[in-house]
Structures are given as C-alpha cells and as structure tokens.
Scaffold this motif. Structure first.
Motif, PDB file in Angstrom:
ATOM      1  N   UNK A   1       0.899  -1.052  -0.077  1.00 25.02           N
ATOM      2  CA  UNK A   1      -0.099  -0.135   0.057  1.00 25.02           C
ATOM      3  C   UNK A   1       0.651   1.220  -0.194  1.00 25.02           C
ATOM      4  N   UNK A   2       2.021   1.148   0.647  1.00 28.01           N
ATOM      5  CA  UNK A   2       2.857   2.398   0.709  1.00 28.01           C
ATOM      6  C   UNK A   2       3.380   2.562  -0.614  1.00 28.01           C
ATOM      7  N   UNK A   3       3.978   1.491  -1.406  1.00 28.63           N
ATOM      8  CA  UNK A   3       4.537   1.667  -2.652  1.00 28.63           C
ATOM      9  C   UNK A   3       3.342   2.481  -3.544  1.00 28.63           C
ATOM     10  N   UNK A   4       2.138   2.134  -3.369  1.00 29.08           N
ATOM     11  CA  UNK A   4       1.262   2.682  -4.469  1.00 29.08           C
ATOM     12  C   UNK A   4       0.969   4.053  -4.303  1.00 29.08           C
ATOM     13  N   UNK A   5       1.223   4.611  -2.917  1.00 30.17           N
ATOM     14  CA  UNK A   5       1.230   6.002  -2.812  1.00 30.17           C
ATOM     15  C   UNK A   5       2.152   6.879  -3.599  1.00 30.17           C
ATOM     16  N   UNK A   6       3.139   6.125  -4.148  1.00 34.35           N
ATOM     17  CA  UNK A   6       4.335   6.901  -4.924  1.00 34.35           C
ATOM     18  C   UNK A   6       3.841   7.422  -6.202  1.00 34.35           C
ATOM     19  N   UNK A   7       3.150   6.787  -6.898  1.00 31.32           N
ATOM     20  CA  UNK A   7       2.583   7.310  -8.350  1.00 31.32           C
ATOM     21  C   UNK A   7       1.272   7.185  -8.588  1.00 31.32           C
ATOM     22  N   UNK A   8       0.666   6.080  -8.623  1.00 34.93           N
ATOM     23  CA  UNK A   8      -0.529   5.812  -9.355  1.00 34.93           C
ATOM     24  C   UNK A   8      -1.668   6.511  -8.596  1.00 34.93           C
ATOM     25  N   UNK A   9      -1.578   6.313  -7.425  1.00 35.85           N
ATOM     26  CA  UNK A   9      -2.582   7.124  -6.367  1.00 35.85           C
ATOM     27  C   UNK A   9      -2.587   8.601  -6.288  1.00 35.85           C
ATOM     28  N   UNK A  10      -1.442   9.053  -5.991  1.00 32.58           N
ATOM     29  CA  UNK A  10      -1.201  10.449  -6.034  1.00 32.58           C
ATOM     30  C   UNK A  10      -1.524  11.267  -7.524  1.00 32.58           C
ATOM     31  N   UNK A  11      -1.024  10.368  -8.425  1.00 29.97           N
ATOM     32  CA  UNK A  11      -1.371  10.778  -9.845  1.00 29.97           C
ATOM     33  C   UNK A  11      -2.857  11.175  -9.898  1.00 29.97           C
ATOM     34  N   UNK A  12      -3.677  10.030  -9.894  1.00 36.82           N
ATOM     35  CA  UNK A  12      -5.058  10.086  -9.913  1.00 36.82           C
ATOM     36  C   UNK A  12      -5.752  10.886  -9.179  1.00 36.82           C
ATOM     37  N   UNK A  13      -5.725  10.804  -7.914  1.00 38.58           N
ATOM     38  CA  UNK A  13      -6.328  11.668  -6.771  1.00 38.58           C
ATOM     39  C   UNK A  13      -6.083  13.112  -7.228  1.00 38.58           C
ATOM     40  N   UNK A  14      -4.597  13.421  -7.424  1.00 40.50           N
ATOM     41  CA  UNK A  14      -4.197  14.710  -7.397  1.00 40.50           C
ATOM     42  C   UNK A  14      -4.898  15.417  -8.904  1.00 40.50           C
TER      43      UNK A  14
ATOM     44  N   UNK B   1      -6.664   5.395 -13.537  1.00 39.21           N
ATOM     45  CA  UNK B   1      -8.064   5.954 -13.569  1.00 39.21           C
ATOM     46  C   UNK B   1      -8.731   5.501 -12.393  1.00 39.21           C
ATOM     47  N   UNK B   2      -8.607   4.365 -11.751  1.00 37.44           N
ATOM     48  CA  UNK B   2      -9.328   4.072 -10.647  1.00 37.44           C
ATOM     49  C   UNK B   2      -9.088   4.888  -9.409  1.00 37.44           C
ATOM     50  N   UNK B   3      -7.842   5.575  -9.256  1.00 40.72           N
ATOM     51  CA  UNK B   3      -7.537   6.512  -8.407  1.00 40.72           C
ATOM     52  C   UNK B   3      -8.258   7.867  -8.510  1.00 40.72           C
ATOM     53  N   UNK B   4      -8.527   8.099  -9.846  1.00 45.32           N
ATOM     54  CA  UNK B   4      -9.063   9.404 -10.125  1.00 45.32           C
ATOM     55  C   UNK B   4     -10.391   9.237  -9.931  1.00 45.32           C
ATOM     56  N   UNK B   5     -11.025   7.985 -10.098  1.00 46.50           N
ATOM     57  CA  UNK B   5     -12.674   7.884  -9.547  1.00 46.50           C
ATOM     58  C   UNK B   5     -12.449   8.013  -8.016  1.00 46.50           C
ATOM     59  N   UNK B   6     -11.636   7.308  -7.438  1.00 47.28           N
ATOM     60  CA  UNK B   6     -11.612   7.465  -6.199  1.00 47.28           C
ATOM     61  C   UNK B   6     -11.339   8.953  -5.292  1.00 47.28           C
ATOM     62  N   UNK B   7     -10.559   9.621  -6.013  1.00 44.22           N
ATOM     63  CA  UNK B   7     -10.408  11.193  -5.970  1.00 44.22           C
ATOM     64  C   UNK B   7     -11.809  11.981  -5.918  1.00 44.22           C
ATOM     65  N   UNK B   8     -12.601  11.520  -7.154  1.00 49.93           N
ATOM     66  CA  UNK B   8     -13.799  12.341  -7.326  1.00 49.93           C
ATOM     67  C   UNK B   8     -14.723  11.852  -6.192  1.00 49.93           C
ATOM     68  N   UNK B   9     -14.706  10.647  -5.826  1.00 46.03           N
ATOM     69  CA  UNK B   9     -15.578  10.215  -4.651  1.00 46.03           C
ATOM     70  C   UNK B   9     -15.128  10.957  -3.451  1.00 46.03           C
TER      71      UNK B   9
ATOM     72  N   UNK C   1      -3.389  11.025   2.351  1.00 46.75           N
ATOM     73  CA  UNK C   1      -4.027  10.023   1.652  1.00 46.75           C
ATOM     74  C   UNK C   1      -3.756   8.774   2.319  1.00 46.75           C
ATOM     75  N   UNK C   2      -2.718   8.636   3.108  1.00 46.99           N
ATOM     76  CA  UNK C   2      -2.552   7.641   4.033  1.00 46.99           C
ATOM     77  C   UNK C   2      -3.372   7.606   5.195  1.00 46.99           C
ATOM     78  N   UNK C   3      -3.908   8.532   5.706  1.00 52.39           N
ATOM     79  CA  UNK C   3      -4.739   8.771   6.827  1.00 52.39           C
ATOM     80  C   UNK C   3      -6.151   8.260   6.196  1.00 52.39           C
ATOM     81  N   UNK C   4      -6.523   8.665   4.980  1.00 48.69           N
ATOM     82  CA  UNK C   4      -7.811   8.125   4.202  1.00 48.69           C
ATOM     83  C   UNK C   4      -7.715   6.852   4.137  1.00 48.69           C
ATOM     84  N   UNK C   5      -6.886   6.171   3.739  1.00 44.16           N
ATOM     85  CA  UNK C   5      -6.422   4.650   3.764  1.00 44.16           C
ATOM     86  C   UNK C   5      -6.803   4.074   5.169  1.00 44.16           C
ATOM     87  N   UNK C   6      -6.268   4.567   6.261  1.00 41.33           N
ATOM     88  CA  UNK C   6      -6.219   4.105   7.465  1.00 41.33           C
ATOM     89  C   UNK C   6      -7.566   4.371   8.137  1.00 41.33           C
TER      90      UNK C   6
END
Length: 359
Positions: free
Chosen positions: A155-168, A191-199, A316-321
């Motif tokens: 989960x930590x690794x995913x916060x390095x690119x795909x998650x921050x790129x989509x949500x950001x 794209x899935x993280x952009x969807x999460x960001x929109x939610x 974002x890490x806190x949102x995960x927790x």
C-alpha cells in the motif's frame, strides 16, 4: 559500495536482466533505502520499450516502499529504520516552481551522477531518479515521505505514483467541487484512483469510460456511479444523457490519442480536460478550438497529480487508515524480482490494476 540485485534494461524492448550492481553510499542530502516493495507502472514499461527514448543500461521502477538503511550528511527529519514511500519527485525547494508550491515541476538539474554501476565500472542510469526495480536505492531526501508502520509495504508503494497521480488530477488539477460531475477516461491503475479522488471530493456523478466491461465493473467498486463503453457509437452522447449535461471535468488517464481527440466532447460549459495519460513522443491529437473558446472550456496537463508529497501523501495515507481510500484492492498480484518479466507481461495484458514486486 553496497552490492545490490536489480532488473536492468540493456536493450529497449527486450526482457529485463537480473544483475548484481554496485550502489554507492549516499552523499550529502541523500538516503539509502532497503526496499520492501515496488509496483510496476505503465510508465516503466513505456520507458523500457523505448517509447520516450533514454540512455541505457538503465534501472526503471519508481513506485517503491522500504526502510531507511543509511543517511548522508545534512539529512534531517529521517532516521535509519523509518518506513518511507519513495517517489520520483525530486525537488530542490528553492527554484521558482518549488517556491511557488509546484515541486513536481522542479527545474533544477540533478547535481549528482547516478549512484548505480556495473561491477566493471560501467555507469547504469538511475531512471526517473529512482531505479527501484532493485533491492536498494539511493535517492534525494526530498523524494521520500515517512509513513506509519501499520500500513503494508504494498500500500505504501502505491502512494508513490498511481494513487497520487489519479487523486491529485481531480483534487489539485481539476479542483473539483462537491456536486460537480466527472468523466474518467480509462479505468486502469491511475483511472481507478481518479475515480476515488472524485468520490472523496464529493462528485455528484462519476462516469467511467473504458473499452472493456470488466474494467467498468471494477470502476464501480472504486466509486464510479456509471460506466460507458468507449467502443459504443458517440460515447460522449451516452455520458451527457446520464449526466443531463456536459461534465465539469474530464480526466484522461490513458495515453491513447483517440481518447484525447474525444475528451473535449464530454465537457459542459466551463468544463476542463485534465491530461494525465502520456502518449508516445511525436503522437498528435486534434480538437476544435472555437468550441473551447465559445464554451469557456480548458485543457491542462497534470504531472504526478500536481502533488506536494509531504502534504498530500500523509493525507491519503490517513484516508486509507480510515477505510476511505482503497489501496489493498488495487494490488492484482505479488511477484518476486526474478519474476519481473512475467509481471510486466501480465501488466501489458491489460487485466492488472497494479502488480507489485516484493523483496
């Protein structure tokens, strides 16, 4: 020197080679991280295939997590043993872009040579400032963020690119407001993280557009309210029927020219296309500027979600927790480093959200 194991790209388009490399000790302002996990991003694959050129031999990989194992001089705020996310975002903190709150656009040239070399002394490119398809990395202290030990390394690794790129892309670039409507073109990892960001941002409706029904079904699991097949005739008309109007934001997360050609068609008055997916160099898209001008629409690029990593990654890490951000569900497969070519092939096949190499 630390002797490490790495997956080396010696020829564009060829399988990566598992090699023993030398990794120099961290210099002033740098840290060494012993990696626990690295995810495979499509950007790594495009680079390895030669889509954007680049010198070889090189080590790719830029979505990583691990523990600090050595500190260079002048490093502050980090200690040996800290769990950190390792990003490609290297910022000087003083150039006009960094000073203006845009560290993803830092334009200060890299000062130090690559820390990687073959045993015969041949320099190996540390691609994207990371070179994380390896057991260890040496990176600038600005590239990492410490995170709690209770978050799994995948989960930590995913916060390095795909998650921050989509949500950001949604929160920082589109600046979405509650009640607005979003179209996300491409329901892959970003794209899935952009969807999460929109939610998370409070979108009224989130429409996923993709070429397969399977990905649209997955998109609903991550917060999409509706799905439209990109292969249907005039999918933008189907989206406008769902929304009752054009979208406030269209997030293009795939590097496909047809997606960019069609993206403005989904927009409503005053809407904005956010360009995230990166086509191959030289690829060209077309749009009708009179429509954008008349309807006060816009198009903007978003690099790495326009994030400030020390601000956005802990959020974002806190949102995960809290259970409000899905990260574990993004992991499609777990692989060893010596299986990396199989993991890349699985990613290319299109079904994986994120494959992760565990050390």
């Amino acid at each position: 020197m630390t002797r490490i194991t790495a997956a080396v790209c010696a020829t564009h388009g060829a399988p990566l080679q598992i090699e023993q490399l030398d990794l120099r000790a961290p210099l002033a302002g740098e840290i060494e991280v012993t990696l626990e996990a690295v995810a495979i991003c499509h950007s790594d694959i495009h680079y390895a295939d030669g889509a954007w050129g680049g010198d070889l031999p090189a080590v790719y990989g830029h979505e990583a997590a691990g523990r600090v194992s050595a500190l260079g001089d002048t490093v502050t705020g980090l200690a040996v043993g800290d769990r950190v996310v390792v990003t490609l975002i290297r910022s000087c903190g003083t150039c006009p872009n960094c000073s203006g709150g845009k560290p993803t656009l830092c334009d200060t040239p890299r000062a130090n040579a690559s820390p990687l070399s073959r045993q015969d002394g041949t320099s190996v490119v540390q691609a994207m400032n990371c070179g994380a398809f390896a057991s260890h990395v040496v990176v600038d202290q600005s590239q990492v963020v410490p995170l709690p030990d209770d978050i799994p390394p995948e989960a930590v690794a995913l916060l390095a690119c795909g998650v921050i790129t989509g949500i950001g892309a949604v929160v920082n670039a589109a600046r979405l407001r509650p009640g607005q409507d979003v179209v996300v073109i491409g329901a892959g990892g970003v794209g899935l993280n952009a969807i999460q960001g929109a939610r998370i941002a409070g979108a009224r409706r989130i429409v996923a557009v993709d070429v397969t029904q399977e990905k649209l079904d997955i998109a609903r699991d991550f917060g999409a309210t509706d799905g439209v097949l990109a292969t249907c005739p005039a999918p933008w008309k189907a989206v406008q029927q769902i929304l009752g109007r054009g979208a406030d934001a269209v997030i293009v997360t795939v590097g496909a020219i047809p997606a960019y050609n069609d993206a403005p068609r989904y927009l409503g008055w005053g809407g904005k296309v956010v360009m995230v997916g990166m086509p191959h160099s030289g690829a060209m898209a077309e749009f009708e500027p009179v429509v954008l001008a008349y309807m006060a629409q816009g198009m903007v690029g978003s690099k790495m979600g326009d994030v400030v990593i020390r601000r956005d990654i802990p959020w974002m890490a806190d949102l995960y927790r809290q259970g409000r951000l899905k990260l574990d569900e993004l992991v499609s497969g777990r692989w060893r480093l010596d299986q990396i070519n199989d993991a890349i092939a699985d990613t290319k096949a299109g079904g994986a959200k994120r494959n992760v190499i565990l050390f």
